[in-house]
Write an enzyme that holds these catalytic residues in place. Structure first.
Site, PDB file in Angstrom:
ATOM      1  N   GLY A  12       0.787  -1.292   0.021  1.00 59.93           N
ATOM      2  CA  GLY A  12      -0.089  -0.077  -0.065  1.00 59.93           C
ATOM      3  C   GLY A  12       0.680   1.319   0.077  1.00 59.93           C
ATOM      4  CG  MET A  87      -1.465  -7.071  -6.876  1.00 61.40           C
ATOM      5  SD  MET A  87      -0.805  -6.154  -8.030  1.00 61.40           S
ATOM      6  CE  MET A  87       0.198  -7.287  -8.881  1.00 61.40           C
ATOM      7  NE  ARG A  88      -9.468 -11.099  -7.259  1.00 62.04           N
ATOM      8  CZ  ARG A  88      -9.964 -12.377  -7.515  1.00 62.04           C
ATOM      9  NH1 ARG A  88      -8.997 -13.230  -7.231  1.00 62.04           N
ATOM     10  NH2 ARG A  88     -10.970 -12.882  -8.016  1.00 62.04           N
ATOM     11  CB  ILE A  89      -8.064 -10.450 -13.835  1.00 66.26           C
ATOM     12  CG1 ILE A  89      -6.487 -10.222 -13.936  1.00 66.26           C
ATOM     13  CG2 ILE A  89      -8.994 -10.047 -15.009  1.00 66.26           C
ATOM     14  CD1 ILE A  89      -6.135 -11.541 -14.975  1.00 66.26           C
ATOM     15  CG  HIS A 106       0.646  -1.761 -15.227  1.00 68.34           C
ATOM     16  ND1 HIS A 106       0.455  -3.219 -14.884  1.00 68.34           N
ATOM     17  CD2 HIS A 106       1.573  -1.833 -16.106  1.00 68.34           C
ATOM     18  CE1 HIS A 106       1.135  -3.946 -15.346  1.00 68.34           C
ATOM     19  NE2 HIS A 106       1.938  -3.510 -16.484  1.00 68.34           N
ATOM     20  CD  GLU A 140      -7.587  -5.338 -24.781  1.00 72.83           C
ATOM     21  OE1 GLU A 140      -6.736  -5.777 -25.406  1.00 72.83           O
ATOM     22  OE2 GLU A 140      -8.330  -4.514 -25.466  1.00 72.83           O
ATOM     23  CG  LEU A 141      -4.469  -7.362 -17.636  1.00 67.57           C
ATOM     24  CD1 LEU A 141      -5.060  -7.091 -16.144  1.00 67.57           C
ATOM     25  CD2 LEU A 141      -3.591  -8.682 -17.656  1.00 67.57           C
ATOM     26  CD  GLU A 171       4.537   2.229  -9.259  1.00 65.94           C
ATOM     27  OE1 GLU A 171       3.676   1.973  -8.483  1.00 65.94           O
ATOM     28  OE2 GLU A 171       5.359   1.373  -9.428  1.00 65.94           O
TER      29      GLU A 171
HETATM   30  C1  GAR Z   1       3.056  -0.772  -7.367  1.00 58.75           C
HETATM   31  O1  GAR Z   1       4.182  -0.964  -8.192  1.00 58.75           O
HETATM   32  C2  GAR Z   1       1.982  -0.856  -8.656  1.00 58.75           C
HETATM   33  O2  GAR Z   1       2.297  -0.181  -9.643  1.00 58.75           O
HETATM   34  C3  GAR Z   1       1.709  -2.315  -8.839  1.00 58.75           C
HETATM   35  O3  GAR Z   1       1.858  -3.000  -7.771  1.00 58.75           O
HETATM   36  C4  GAR Z   1       2.850  -2.192  -6.781  1.00 58.75           C
HETATM   37  C5  GAR Z   1       1.871  -1.996  -5.430  1.00 58.75           C
HETATM   38  O4  GAR Z   1       2.859  -1.573  -4.651  1.00 58.75           O
HETATM   39  N1  GAR Z   1       0.596  -2.698  -9.441  1.00 58.75           N
HETATM   40  C6  GAR Z   1       0.147  -3.421 -10.353  1.00 58.75           C
HETATM   41  O5  GAR Z   1       1.442  -4.414 -10.717  1.00 58.75           O
HETATM   42  C7  GAR Z   1      -1.028  -3.576 -10.759  1.00 58.75           C
HETATM   43  N2  GAR Z   1      -1.067  -4.451 -12.222  1.00 58.75           N
HETATM   44  P1  GAR Z   1       1.987  -0.756  -3.187  1.00 58.75           P
HETATM   45  O6  GAR Z   1       1.168  -1.873  -2.595  1.00 58.75           O
HETATM   46  O7  GAR Z   1       3.335  -0.439  -2.505  1.00 58.75           O
HETATM   47  O8  GAR Z   1       1.575   0.595  -3.676  1.00 58.75           O
END
Ligand code: GAR
Length: 207
Positions: A12, A87-89, A106, A140-141, A171
């Site tokens: 998070g 992390m779910r589709i 992403h 679409e993913l 990010e």
């Molecule tokens: C982040 O890098 C985000 O971009 C990625 O998961 C990580 C979560 O980190 N998201 C994906 O891969 C979605 N497909 P966090 O829980 O520390 O924010």
């Protein structure tokens, strides 16, 4: 005031960056996770946010889980739902229900490397730059109109972990900026493109 629900699955850190950025006219009304032991959920609760856990394993399938998730989210009447490491589709029904008010972060420069293991794949492909993408979610993913992208160099000797850390730092800058742009009403979806009514601070971020 715009109401935001954040969905997470783990650490998070993006959710934390969003909360700490204290965007004007924004209320984080809930943080919801599909993992009850997500570290980010504990952090959110400690910081006085409403939290909920819906374990996807408690549901018969993707449709049932997404329906339950939609019901919980909708009790908060959000203007925006943010997937911050969720992390779910998601099913087309879910994506359609929140169309135009569902965004995802992403860890790649989409459309390159949708899905998992983005940093390892970027290294194996010999990319000289990597980054992250914030986009509106469609069925679409890892597709959908792109709001903002942040770019970092790939350096000699990088491992997937080192590159992931470098990308994560942008990010944390980009997600609050994109949400602020959304909340300000600056983002206009036209087909697969997002136009900004005002020059965005999210343009061309390179760290
Ligand atoms: C982040 O890098 C985000 O971009 C990625 O998961 C990580 C979560 O980190 N998201 C994906 O891969 C979605 N497909 P966090 O829980 O520390 O924010």
């Amino acid at each position: 005031m715009k109401r935001i629900v954040i969905l997470i699955s783990g650490r998070g850190s993006n959710m934390q960056a969003l909360v700490k950025s204290n965007i004007a006219q924004v209320e984080i009304v809930a943080v919801i996770s599909n993992q009850s032991d997500a570290a980010g959920l504990a952090w959110a609760a400690e910081h006085g946010l409403a939290t909920e856990a819906l374990n996807h394993r408690d549901y018969e399938g993707r449709d049932a889980f997404d329906r339950a998730l939609m019901e919980r989210i909708d009790t908060y009447q959000p203007d925006l739902v943010v997937l911050a490491g969720f992390m779910r589709i998601l099913t087309p029904v879910f994506c359609t229900h929140y169309v135009g008010r569902l965004i995802n972060i992403h860890p790649s420069l989409l459309p390159a490397f949708p899905g998992l293991h983005t940093h390892q794949r970027a290294l194996e492909s010999g990319c000289r730059v990597a980054g992250c993408t914030i986009h509106f979610v469609t069925a679409e993913l890892d597709c959908g109109p792109i709001i903002a992208q942040g770019v970092v160099p790939v350096l000699d000797g990088d491992t997937a972990e080192i590159l992931a850390q470098r990308v994560l730092r942008i990010e944390h800058q980009l997600l609050p900026q994109a949400v602020a742009d959304f909340v300000a009403g600056n983002l206009v979806i036209q087909g697969n493109r997002v136009n900004r009514l005002e020059a965005g601070i999210t343009d061309g971020l390179v760290c």
